[in-house]
Enzyme design. Structure first.
Site, PDB file in Angstrom:
ATOM      1  CG  HIS A  73       5.456   6.010  -2.371  1.00  0.00           C
ATOM      2  ND1 HIS A  73       4.921   7.280  -2.382  1.00  0.00           N
ATOM      3  CD2 HIS A  73       6.532   6.085  -1.555  1.00  0.00           C
ATOM      4  CE1 HIS A  73       5.641   8.073  -1.634  1.00  0.00           C
ATOM      5  NE2 HIS A  73       6.624   7.379  -1.100  1.00  0.00           N
ATOM      6  CB  ALA A  74       7.001   0.463  -0.684  1.00  0.00           C
TER       7      ALA A  74
END
Ligand code: TYD
Length: 156
Positions: A73-74
Protein backbone atom coordinates in the site's frame (compact mmCIF):
# COMPACT_ATOMS: atom_id res chain seq x y z
CA UNK A 1 28.00 14.22 16.19
CA UNK A 2 27.68 13.53 12.48
CA UNK A 3 24.37 11.86 13.25
CA UNK A 4 23.05 14.95 15.05
CA UNK A 5 23.84 17.09 12.02
CA UNK A 6 22.11 14.66 9.68
CA UNK A 7 19.00 14.51 11.79
CA UNK A 8 18.88 18.27 12.19
CA UNK A 9 18.92 18.53 8.40
CA UNK A 10 16.03 16.10 8.15
CA UNK A 11 14.04 18.12 10.64
CA UNK A 12 14.51 21.33 8.65
CA UNK A 13 13.29 19.63 5.50
CA UNK A 14 10.30 18.12 7.28
CA UNK A 15 9.33 21.50 8.71
CA UNK A 16 9.22 22.93 5.22
CA UNK A 17 6.93 20.12 4.14
CA UNK A 18 4.57 20.90 7.01
CA UNK A 19 4.24 24.50 5.89
CA UNK A 20 3.30 23.69 2.27
CA UNK A 21 0.19 22.10 0.82
CA UNK A 22 2.09 19.25 -0.79
CA UNK A 23 4.32 16.65 0.81
CA UNK A 24 7.23 15.49 -1.28
CA UNK A 25 7.56 11.72 -1.48
CA UNK A 26 10.91 10.50 -0.20
CA UNK A 27 12.69 7.47 1.19
CA UNK A 28 15.88 7.88 3.22
CA UNK A 29 18.06 5.88 5.56
CA UNK A 30 18.67 7.35 9.00
CA UNK A 31 21.37 6.35 11.45
CA UNK A 32 20.22 6.36 15.06
CA UNK A 33 22.57 7.36 17.82
CA UNK A 34 23.51 4.47 20.10
CA UNK A 35 24.34 4.99 23.76
CA UNK A 36 26.54 2.01 24.41
CA UNK A 37 28.71 0.85 27.26
CA UNK A 38 29.91 -2.45 28.62
CA UNK A 39 26.34 -3.31 29.68
CA UNK A 40 24.97 -3.08 26.16
CA UNK A 41 23.26 -0.54 23.94
CA UNK A 42 20.37 1.90 24.18
CA UNK A 43 18.69 4.15 21.63
CA UNK A 44 16.42 7.02 22.66
CA UNK A 45 14.12 8.74 20.16
CA UNK A 46 12.54 12.06 21.10
CA UNK A 47 10.10 14.39 19.36
CA UNK A 48 11.77 17.65 18.40
CA UNK A 49 15.21 16.32 19.22
CA UNK A 50 16.39 13.45 17.10
CA UNK A 51 13.23 12.42 15.24
CA UNK A 52 12.35 13.99 11.87
CA UNK A 53 8.67 14.36 12.85
CA UNK A 54 6.50 14.37 15.96
CA UNK A 55 5.27 10.86 16.70
CA UNK A 56 1.54 10.23 17.22
CA UNK A 57 1.52 6.48 16.75
CA UNK A 58 3.82 3.51 17.25
CA UNK A 59 3.10 0.00 16.07
CA UNK A 60 5.18 -3.09 15.60
CA UNK A 61 4.94 -6.13 13.40
CA UNK A 62 6.15 -9.45 14.78
CA UNK A 63 5.36 -13.15 14.63
CA UNK A 64 5.45 -12.97 10.86
CA UNK A 65 5.21 -16.14 8.81
CA UNK A 66 8.00 -17.37 6.52
CA UNK A 67 7.53 -16.22 2.95
CA UNK A 68 4.50 -14.06 3.74
CA UNK A 69 4.97 -10.44 2.65
CA UNK A 70 3.04 -7.47 4.05
CA UNK A 71 2.31 -3.88 3.18
CA UNK A 72 1.36 -3.47 -0.48
CA UNK A 73 0.00 0.00 0.00
CA UNK A 74 0.90 3.67 -0.09
CA UNK A 75 -0.13 6.61 2.05
CA UNK A 76 -0.85 10.04 0.68
CA UNK A 77 0.60 12.11 3.50
CA UNK A 78 1.92 9.90 6.25
CA UNK A 79 5.48 10.03 7.55
CA UNK A 80 6.86 6.83 8.98
CA UNK A 81 10.16 5.67 10.43
CA UNK A 82 10.68 1.91 10.17
CA UNK A 83 13.20 0.21 12.43
CA UNK A 84 13.93 -3.51 12.58
CA UNK A 85 14.64 -3.56 16.32
CA UNK A 86 15.19 -7.31 16.02
CA UNK A 87 15.87 -9.56 13.04
CA UNK A 88 15.64 -8.43 9.46
CA UNK A 89 13.20 -7.51 6.71
CA UNK A 90 13.52 -6.25 3.16
CA UNK A 91 11.42 -3.19 2.39
CA UNK A 92 10.64 -2.48 -1.24
CA UNK A 93 9.66 1.10 -2.01
CA UNK A 94 8.48 2.88 -5.15
CA UNK A 95 7.88 6.54 -5.81
CA UNK A 96 8.35 8.74 -8.85
CA UNK A 97 9.00 5.61 -10.89
CA UNK A 98 12.00 4.72 -8.70
CA UNK A 99 11.99 1.24 -7.18
CA UNK A 100 14.40 0.46 -4.34
CA UNK A 101 14.97 -2.34 -1.88
CA UNK A 102 16.22 -1.65 1.62
CA UNK A 103 17.51 -4.33 3.95
CA UNK A 104 16.65 -3.41 7.53
CA UNK A 105 18.68 -5.55 9.89
CA UNK A 106 20.02 -3.20 12.57
CA UNK A 107 18.25 -1.57 15.50
CA UNK A 108 20.36 1.55 14.96
CA UNK A 109 19.17 2.13 11.38
CA UNK A 110 15.82 3.51 10.34
CA UNK A 111 14.08 3.92 7.02
CA UNK A 112 12.23 7.22 6.74
CA UNK A 113 9.30 7.11 4.31
CA UNK A 114 7.32 10.27 3.62
CA UNK A 115 4.39 10.96 1.36
CA UNK A 116 3.17 8.99 -1.61
CA UNK A 117 5.40 5.91 -1.54
CA UNK A 118 4.31 2.36 -2.36
CA UNK A 119 5.84 -0.04 0.19
CA UNK A 120 6.07 -3.78 0.53
CA UNK A 121 7.79 -5.78 3.28
CA UNK A 122 9.37 -9.07 2.23
CA UNK A 123 11.54 -11.82 3.73
CA UNK A 124 10.84 -11.23 7.40
CA UNK A 125 13.24 -13.24 9.54
CA UNK A 126 11.43 -15.35 12.18
CA UNK A 127 12.75 -13.08 14.94
CA UNK A 128 11.91 -9.82 13.18
CA UNK A 129 10.24 -7.09 15.19
CA UNK A 130 9.58 -4.21 12.82
CA UNK A 131 8.77 -1.08 14.79
CA UNK A 132 7.07 1.78 12.97
CA UNK A 133 6.78 5.35 14.23
CA UNK A 134 4.20 7.51 12.46
CA UNK A 135 3.27 11.18 12.50
CA UNK A 136 -0.47 10.51 12.32
CA UNK A 137 -3.10 8.28 13.84
CA UNK A 138 -4.39 5.30 11.89
CA UNK A 139 -6.73 6.51 9.17
CA UNK A 140 -7.83 3.95 6.62
CA UNK A 141 -8.76 6.90 4.36
CA UNK A 142 -5.05 7.72 3.96
CA UNK A 143 -4.34 4.28 2.47
CA UNK A 144 -4.01 3.50 -1.22
CA UNK A 145 -4.19 -0.27 -1.48
CA UNK A 146 -4.73 -0.46 -5.25
CA UNK A 147 -1.39 -0.37 -7.10
CA UNK A 148 -3.08 0.97 -10.24
CA UNK A 149 -4.49 3.91 -8.28
CA UNK A 150 -1.04 4.52 -6.76
CA UNK A 151 0.59 4.56 -10.20
CA UNK A 152 -2.00 7.07 -11.43
CA UNK A 153 -1.43 9.39 -8.46
CA UNK A 154 2.35 8.90 -8.61
CA UNK A 155 2.34 10.00 -12.24
CA UNK A 156 0.54 13.30 -11.58
P1 TYD B 1 -2.33 -3.78 7.68
O1 TYD B 1 -2.51 -2.40 7.12
O2 TYD B 1 -2.85 -4.91 6.87
O3 TYD B 1 -0.78 -4.03 7.97
P2 TYD B 1 0.45 -4.02 6.94
O4 TYD B 1 -0.04 -3.51 5.62
O5 TYD B 1 1.43 -3.07 7.54
O6 TYD B 1 0.98 -5.40 6.88
O7 TYD B 1 -2.95 -3.79 9.14
C1 TYD B 1 -3.31 -4.99 9.79
C2 TYD B 1 -4.48 -4.71 10.73
O8 TYD B 1 -4.09 -3.83 11.77
C3 TYD B 1 -5.65 -4.06 10.03
O9 TYD B 1 -6.84 -4.64 10.56
C4 TYD B 1 -5.59 -2.62 10.43
C5 TYD B 1 -4.94 -2.67 11.79
N1 TYD B 1 -4.10 -1.49 12.11
C6 TYD B 1 -4.50 -0.66 13.12
O10 TYD B 1 -5.55 -0.85 13.76
N2 TYD B 1 -3.71 0.40 13.43
C7 TYD B 1 -2.55 0.65 12.77
O11 TYD B 1 -1.85 1.62 13.09
C8 TYD B 1 -2.17 -0.22 11.69
C9 TYD B 1 -0.89 0.02 10.92
C10 TYD B 1 -2.98 -1.29 11.40
Amino acid sequence: MVLAVRLAGEMEKTTRFHQGEEMTASVENLSLQVHGDDRGSLIALENGHNLPFDVKRVYYIFGTKAGVPRGFHAHRKLKQLLIAVSGSVTVKTEHGGKIETHLLNRPDEGLLIEGLVWREMHDFSPDCVLTVLADEYYHESDYIRDYTVFKQEDAT
